[in-house]
Design a protein around this motif. Structure first.
Motif, PDB file in Angstrom:
ATOM      1  N   TRP A 141      73.028   6.357  66.298  1.00  0.00           N
ATOM      2  CA  TRP A 141      74.372   5.900  66.625  1.00  0.00           C
ATOM      3  C   TRP A 141      74.311   4.512  67.237  1.00  0.00           C
ATOM      4  O   TRP A 141      73.560   4.298  68.194  1.00  0.00           O
ATOM      5  CB  TRP A 141      75.012   6.855  67.622  1.00  0.00           C
ATOM      6  CG  TRP A 141      75.247   8.218  67.082  1.00  0.00           C
ATOM      7  CD1 TRP A 141      74.377   9.273  67.098  1.00  0.00           C
ATOM      8  CD2 TRP A 141      76.420   8.688  66.434  1.00  0.00           C
ATOM      9  NE1 TRP A 141      74.938  10.358  66.487  1.00  0.00           N
ATOM     10  CE2 TRP A 141      76.199  10.032  66.078  1.00  0.00           C
ATOM     11  CE3 TRP A 141      77.636   8.088  66.123  1.00  0.00           C
ATOM     12  CZ2 TRP A 141      77.161  10.791  65.425  1.00  0.00           C
ATOM     13  CZ3 TRP A 141      78.593   8.855  65.478  1.00  0.00           C
ATOM     14  CH2 TRP A 141      78.350  10.188  65.139  1.00  0.00           C
ATOM     15  N   GLU A 145      81.899   2.521  70.923  1.00  0.00           N
ATOM     16  CA  GLU A 145      82.786   3.680  71.063  1.00  0.00           C
ATOM     17  C   GLU A 145      83.114   4.233  69.678  1.00  0.00           C
ATOM     18  O   GLU A 145      83.369   3.482  68.748  1.00  0.00           O
ATOM     19  CB  GLU A 145      84.090   3.273  71.763  1.00  0.00           C
ATOM     20  CG  GLU A 145      83.940   2.979  73.237  1.00  0.00           C
ATOM     21  CD  GLU A 145      83.703   4.227  74.088  1.00  0.00           C
ATOM     22  OE1 GLU A 145      83.888   5.361  73.602  1.00  0.00           O
ATOM     23  OE2 GLU A 145      83.310   4.049  75.259  1.00  0.00           O
ATOM     24  N   SER A 146      83.088   5.561  69.567  1.00  0.00           N
ATOM     25  CA  SER A 146      83.485   6.205  68.316  1.00  0.00           C
ATOM     26  C   SER A 146      84.046   7.583  68.638  1.00  0.00           C
ATOM     27  O   SER A 146      83.811   8.120  69.720  1.00  0.00           O
ATOM     28  CB  SER A 146      82.307   6.292  67.344  1.00  0.00           C
ATOM     29  OG  SER A 146      81.259   7.060  67.882  1.00  0.00           O
ATOM     30  N   GLU A 147      84.775   8.145  67.683  1.00  0.00           N
ATOM     31  CA  GLU A 147      85.421   9.438  67.909  1.00  0.00           C
ATOM     32  C   GLU A 147      84.419  10.576  67.999  1.00  0.00           C
ATOM     33  O   GLU A 147      84.675  11.591  68.626  1.00  0.00           O
ATOM     34  CB  GLU A 147      86.424   9.724  66.790  1.00  0.00           C
ATOM     35  CG  GLU A 147      87.649   8.843  66.867  1.00  0.00           C
ATOM     36  CD  GLU A 147      88.652   9.177  65.788  1.00  0.00           C
ATOM     37  OE1 GLU A 147      88.628  10.304  65.254  1.00  0.00           O
ATOM     38  OE2 GLU A 147      89.472   8.291  65.470  1.00  0.00           O
ATOM     39  N   ASN A 180      79.355   2.723  62.768  1.00  0.00           N
ATOM     40  CA  ASN A 180      78.879   3.605  63.837  1.00  0.00           C
ATOM     41  C   ASN A 180      77.397   3.968  63.762  1.00  0.00           C
ATOM     42  O   ASN A 180      76.844   4.475  64.731  1.00  0.00           O
ATOM     43  CB  ASN A 180      79.688   4.908  63.855  1.00  0.00           C
ATOM     44  CG  ASN A 180      81.136   4.677  64.173  1.00  0.00           C
ATOM     45  OD1 ASN A 180      81.480   3.833  64.996  1.00  0.00           O
ATOM     46  ND2 ASN A 180      82.003   5.422  63.508  1.00  0.00           N
TER      47      ASN A 180
END
Length: 191
Positions: A141, A145-147, A180
């Motif tokens: 990763w 920021e990611s969901e 991401n």
């Protein structure tokens, strides 16, 4: 660090069709250039999202290494459904990999390196099990920021990861699979 580790109770998410569509495992492993003669270790194999397509490309056993026996049991179930018989599960952490020196030609490591407590020790272990001129494909990763994915504070930025690999004697090529996720192809030298 226990809190960094993925909970095996959520393993089904790792094999979801949505995740397969997003990550395209067959396309990703093309970067590892697995041949029928390669001996491959999938470090942090989980339930087999990448292990199974890798096993289809080589006639040798693929070492599915994971710290969680439950993950490896799920992998075996998925492999049996696809009549894959060349996967050898190994319960092991990545700081003391239960494989001999110079035992594999390819190492695949996806979405797990951020969970180790000693990054340099894990990289040295990968180097130890790789044969001279062996190849590593590491996917993780990006520190954005990611969901989904792990908390931002435990993610390892791609450039830092590439630098750690170089400091440990690997030649590296960094690229992004999407915003991401990054991938690093790393080659072990002749020694």
């Amino acid at each position: 660090m226990e809190n960094k580790r993925f909970d095996p109770k959520n393993a089904d998410k790792l094999m979801s069709q949505e995740r397969k569509d997003q990550l395209q495992p067959d396309k990703v492993i093309e970067h590892l250039h697995v041949s029928t003669d390669d001996v491959v270790a999938d470090l942090g194999a989980g339930p087999g999202l990448f292990t199974i397509p890798i096993a289809k490309q080589t006639k040798h056993d693929v070492y599915a290494v994971d710290i969680e026996p439950e993950m490896l049991e799920r992998l075996q179930t998925h492999a049996e459904k696809e009549n894959i018989e060349n996967i050898e599960p190994i319960v092991s952490d990545l700081e003391d990999i239960k494989l001999p020196d110079d035992s594999v030609t390819r190492v695949f490591n996806s979405f797990v390196i951020h969970e180790v407590s000693d990054l340099n020790k894990s990289i040295q272990e990968i180097k130890r099990i790789l044969k001279p001129e062996g190849q590593l494909l590491l996917i993780d990763w990006e520190a954005v920021e990611s969901e989904s994915g792990p908390p931002l504070e435990i993610r390892i930025p791609s450039q830092k990861m590439a630098d750690v690999l170089k400091e440990n004697g690997f030649d590296t090529e960094l690229f992004h699979l999407n915003p991401n996720h990054y991938a690093i192809k790393a080659s072990k030298g002749e020694h």
